[in-house]
Scaffold this motif. Structure first.
Motif, mmCIF file in Angstrom:
data_model
loop_
_atom_site.group_PDB
_atom_site.id
_atom_site.type_symbol
_atom_site.label_atom_id
_atom_site.label_comp_id
_atom_site.label_asym_id
_atom_site.label_seq_id
_atom_site.Cartn_x
_atom_site.Cartn_y
_atom_site.Cartn_z
ATOM 1 N N ILE A 133 0.825 -1.206 0.000
ATOM 2 C CA ILE A 133 0.000 0.000 0.000
ATOM 3 C C ILE A 133 0.863 1.261 0.000
ATOM 4 O O ILE A 133 0.678 2.175 -0.799
ATOM 5 C CB ILE A 133 -0.952 0.025 1.223
ATOM 6 C CG1 ILE A 133 -1.981 -1.104 1.115
ATOM 7 C CG2 ILE A 133 -1.657 1.365 1.341
ATOM 8 C CD1 ILE A 133 -2.875 -1.242 2.322
ATOM 9 N N GLU A 165 -1.270 10.125 -3.805
ATOM 10 C CA GLU A 165 -2.400 9.597 -4.588
ATOM 11 C C GLU A 165 -2.241 8.095 -4.815
ATOM 12 O O GLU A 165 -3.219 7.348 -4.797
ATOM 13 C CB GLU A 165 -2.519 10.304 -5.949
ATOM 14 C CG GLU A 165 -2.910 11.765 -5.884
ATOM 15 C CD GLU A 165 -1.737 12.665 -5.545
ATOM 16 O OE1 GLU A 165 -0.572 12.190 -5.593
ATOM 17 O OE2 GLU A 165 -1.970 13.845 -5.206
ATOM 18 N N ILE A 167 -0.777 6.018 -2.838
ATOM 19 C CA ILE A 167 -1.099 5.328 -1.588
ATOM 20 C C ILE A 167 -2.604 5.234 -1.406
ATOM 21 O O ILE A 167 -3.141 4.181 -1.049
ATOM 22 C CB ILE A 167 -0.447 6.058 -0.389
ATOM 23 C CG1 ILE A 167 1.069 6.047 -0.558
ATOM 24 C CG2 ILE A 167 -0.849 5.415 0.922
ATOM 25 C CD1 ILE A 167 1.814 6.786 0.522
ATOM 26 N N ILE A 168 -3.287 6.337 -1.737
ATOM 27 C CA ILE A 168 -4.748 6.334 -1.606
ATOM 28 C C ILE A 168 -5.346 5.286 -2.541
ATOM 29 O O ILE A 168 -6.242 4.529 -2.155
ATOM 30 C CB ILE A 168 -5.311 7.735 -1.914
ATOM 31 C CG1 ILE A 168 -4.817 8.728 -0.864
ATOM 32 C CG2 ILE A 168 -6.835 7.713 -1.934
ATOM 33 C CD1 ILE A 168 -5.076 10.170 -1.190
ATOM 34 N N ALA A 171 -4.673 1.818 -1.261
ATOM 35 C CA ALA A 171 -5.476 1.498 -0.097
ATOM 36 C C ALA A 171 -6.929 1.245 -0.512
ATOM 37 O O ALA A 171 -7.732 0.777 0.290
ATOM 38 C CB ALA A 171 -5.410 2.630 0.914
ATOM 39 N N GLY A 172 -7.244 1.585 -1.765
ATOM 40 C CA GLY A 172 -8.589 1.340 -2.261
ATOM 41 C C GLY A 172 -9.578 2.370 -1.776
ATOM 42 O O GLY A 172 -10.561 2.052 -1.124
ATOM 43 N N GLY A 173 -9.272 3.625 -2.054
ATOM 44 C CA GLY A 173 -10.203 4.694 -1.670
ATOM 45 C C GLY A 173 -9.925 5.142 -0.260
ATOM 46 O O GLY A 173 -8.787 5.184 0.169
ATOM 47 N N GLY A 174 -10.974 5.458 0.503
ATOM 48 C CA GLY A 174 -10.772 5.991 1.836
ATOM 49 C C GLY A 174 -10.794 7.494 1.765
ATOM 50 O O GLY A 174 -11.843 8.096 1.618
ATOM 51 N N GLY A 175 -9.622 8.093 1.806
ATOM 52 C CA GLY A 175 -9.571 9.546 1.657
ATOM 53 C C GLY A 175 -9.575 9.879 0.177
ATOM 54 O O GLY A 175 -8.753 9.393 -0.587
ATOM 55 N N ALA A 177 -8.530 12.406 -1.888
ATOM 56 C CA ALA A 177 -7.782 13.591 -1.524
ATOM 57 C C ALA A 177 -7.381 14.493 -2.669
ATOM 58 O O ALA A 177 -7.515 15.708 -2.579
ATOM 59 C CB ALA A 177 -6.528 13.173 -0.778
#
Lengths: 181, 424
Positions: A133, A165, A167-168, A171-175, A177
């Protein structure tokens, strides 16, 4: 190349520093042992590298004089590699600082220190998943006994800056950003 | 066309991201209550924690006295210096009593019934080679070693943050945080690292208060070691007086210094088994630092004070400041000399009071007052140099002004209490 040791107070940065450089910096079991930075030399694959032990800080918004020293050190060394030392038993709050440093575009290696304490507390961390991730090397370590140091040093060269971006996305969404404006 | 601008994550977005990451990577198993946890709780809960703290400090103090005081200093060093070193030097050093070089280096002697007589111990002799070596190597070195040995063990175990939790309530009353116990404890070894350890305190107000209180009311290990050797029976009273001063003036400073004293949240780390290697390396670093800094200053102090006596400068100072000391603080005018030496090294200064005691010109209460005065009247040179570095000029002036005020108020108060009790 320069390496900065960063992390929360009392996660074992000074123990890292002593192990990696053979120097003698104070190690104590309470937060705030290091209030000024310390420099030393270590070898990474035959090359002499300067290692800097930075006072512990919770975030990049300094709250006291020792934290100010840390943030200034980071800003003065834009091209350094940051070894971000996390307390594996309190990984979330450590990740906050790690993410902040990654966002600023630094090359980061994550050391999950106090691995033994996390094991004692029955906390299991998927190191490979976390590495996937974050996109940076993640190495479990136990500084007081020296476990994981060889791997850590051997992986410093692998590290490269990562976009938040990425990392986001990993991580599969979440923030959500990356704002366009 | 729209330009894509990178915006750093907001605090919430960052936490959201961490949440998603940790859900996929971290698994919290059932928590087992371990023996370590049980010990950790016992030392933090007030009901059991306070007795434990008292036991720890009492143990610390007993070890300090037995190891440094009884075993090394009294058992070995005093004999070595007073029965062998001093008589030997007195017999072989050229010049003899009355000769200025001899007085500076070996023994200044003192007047008894109008006759200059030789000293019979290294507190009194006050030569560079006698008192100058006896103070650091005969007394202080062992005190410093004993202090740092126990301190390093407590440090590495992780006991200090727990002590901080226990004393948090009390220290909050004077506007400080429980963490203040860490710099205070460090200062009991040496004020220099103590003042540096003030940095993690959050506001300028807290740092200013802490530095001022440390430099005034916390005696260093060297000083404690020599006080313990000289006046063991007064140590309880001396510490009590200093603690009352620390808390009392902390309370007042908190009221008059502008600024805030916010709560800071401190982690209490898990207990750890101290490693022999780390303890030894710390002991070595700290002790060698002490030897490097202290010994030259003690020797220099001896020389300067000796020269001042020889040139008559000391007599002049005694005549000028004597009435003030006698009138306000109730100590004999001869106390000027230790106070001068105290600018350089407090341990040397306390040693000089020992010399005055031996000559029988001080009552017990005067010894007590002058030892307390030595603690509070001015930080030693090394600490002062660090204060210049850590504080801006306004704060430095503030520290010095508070210091002068505290010395006069507290010193006068001690004298007053002495008069009322009929001992001064």
């Amino acid at each position: 190349m320069k390496i900065l040791l960063m992390g929360h107070p009392n996660v074992g940065k000074s123990v890292f520093f002593n192990r990696l450089t053979g120097a003698k910096v104070f190690e104590s079991n309470y937060p705030g042992t290091t209030v000024d930075f310390m420099k030393g030399w270590m070898r990474v694959e035959g090359e002499d590298v300067e290692l800097i032990d930075v006072p512990g800080t919770f975030s990049l918004e300094p709250k006291d004089k020792a934290e100010e020293v840390s943030v200034n050190m980071l800003e003065e060394n834009r091209d350094c590699v940051v070894v971000c030392v996390l307390d594996a038993s309190k990984i979330e709050r450590g990740l906050y600082l790690a993410l902040e440093i990654i966002e600023k575009g630094y090359t980061v290696v994550v050391a999950l220190n106090m691995w033994d304490v996390a094991e004692d507390k029955n906390i299991k961390i998927g190191v490979e998943k976390l590495e996937q991730i974050l996109g940076v090397p993640v190495v479990p370590t136990t500084a007081v006994s020296g476990e994981g140091f060889k791997e850590l040093v051997s992986r410093i060269k692998e590290a490269a800056p990562v976009k938040i971006e990425e990392i986001i996305k990993n991580a599969g969404g979440g923030g959500s950003a990356a704002v366009s404006g | 066309m729209q330009e894509v601008v990178e915006v750093p994550l907001s605090v919430d977005e960052r936490w959201d991201l961490i949440d998603t990451i940790s859900k996929q990577t971290v698994e919290f198993g059932a928590y087992k209550h371990t023996l370590k946890d049980a010990i950790a709780e016992l030392t933090v809960k007030p009901l059991t924690g306070i007795p434990v703290a008292i036991a720890v400090i009492y143990g610390f103090w007993s070890f300090f006295c037995d190891f440094a005081g009884t075993l090394f200093t009294d058992g070995f060093m005093v004999r070595l210096f007073d029965e062998h070193w001093l008589p030997w030097l007195q017999s072989v050093f050229p010049g003899g009593l009355g000769n200025p070089i001899y007085a500076l280096m070996v023994d200044a002697g003192h007047i008894e019934d109008g006759v200059l007589v030789a000293s019979d111990n290294c507190f009194e002799a006050f030569g560079v080679l006698t008192s100058g070596l006896f103070v650091p190597f005969g007394v202080v070195l062992w005190a410093v070693l004993a202090f740092y040995l126990i301190f390093a063990i407590l440090e590495d175990m992780g006991y200090l943050p727990r002590l901080a939790v226990l004393v948090d309530t009390v220290l909050h009353k004077i506007g400080l945080h429980g963490y203040a116990i860490v710099p205070t404890f460090l200062s009991l070894g040496c004020n220099v690292p103590g003042v540096t350890a003030v940095r993690p305190l959050e506001t300028r107000k807290q740092r200013f208060m802490m530095i001022t209180l440390l430099s005034v009311f916390v005696p260093c290990g060297a000083q404690i070691g020599i006080m313990q050797d000289l006046v063991p029976e007064l140590m309880g009273w001396i510490f009590l007086t200093l603690v009352i001063g620390y808390l009392g003036f902390g309370f007042i400073l908190n009221k008059i210094v502008p600024g805030k004293s916010p709560e800071i949240i401190m982690d209490v780390p898990p207990y750890q088994m101290p490693t022999f290697k780390n303890i030894m390396s710390k002991l070595w670093i700290r002790t060698s630092k002490f030897l490097l800094v202290a010994v030259p200053f003690v020797l220099l102090g001896c020389l300067i004070v000796g020269l001042m006596y020889l040139t008559g400068a000391m007599d002049w100072l005694v005549a000028v400041f004597g009435p003030l000391l006698m009138g306000w603080f109730g100590v004999p005018s001869e106390t000027v000399a230790p106070l001068i030496a105290g600018f350089l090294r407090k341990d040397l200064a306390v040693g000089m009071i020992g010399g005055l005691m031996e000559q029988g010109i001080m009552t017990t209460f005067q010894v007590f007052t002058s030892v307390v005065l030595l603690c509070i009247y001015f930080p030693c040179l090394a600490t002062f140099a660090l204060m210049i570095k850590e504080e801006n000029w306004k704060e430095l002036l503030g520290s010095l002004a508070s210091l002068v005020a505290m010395v006069f108020i507290y010193g006068g108060l001690i004298h007053l209490v002495g008069i009322m009790l009929g001992v001064a």
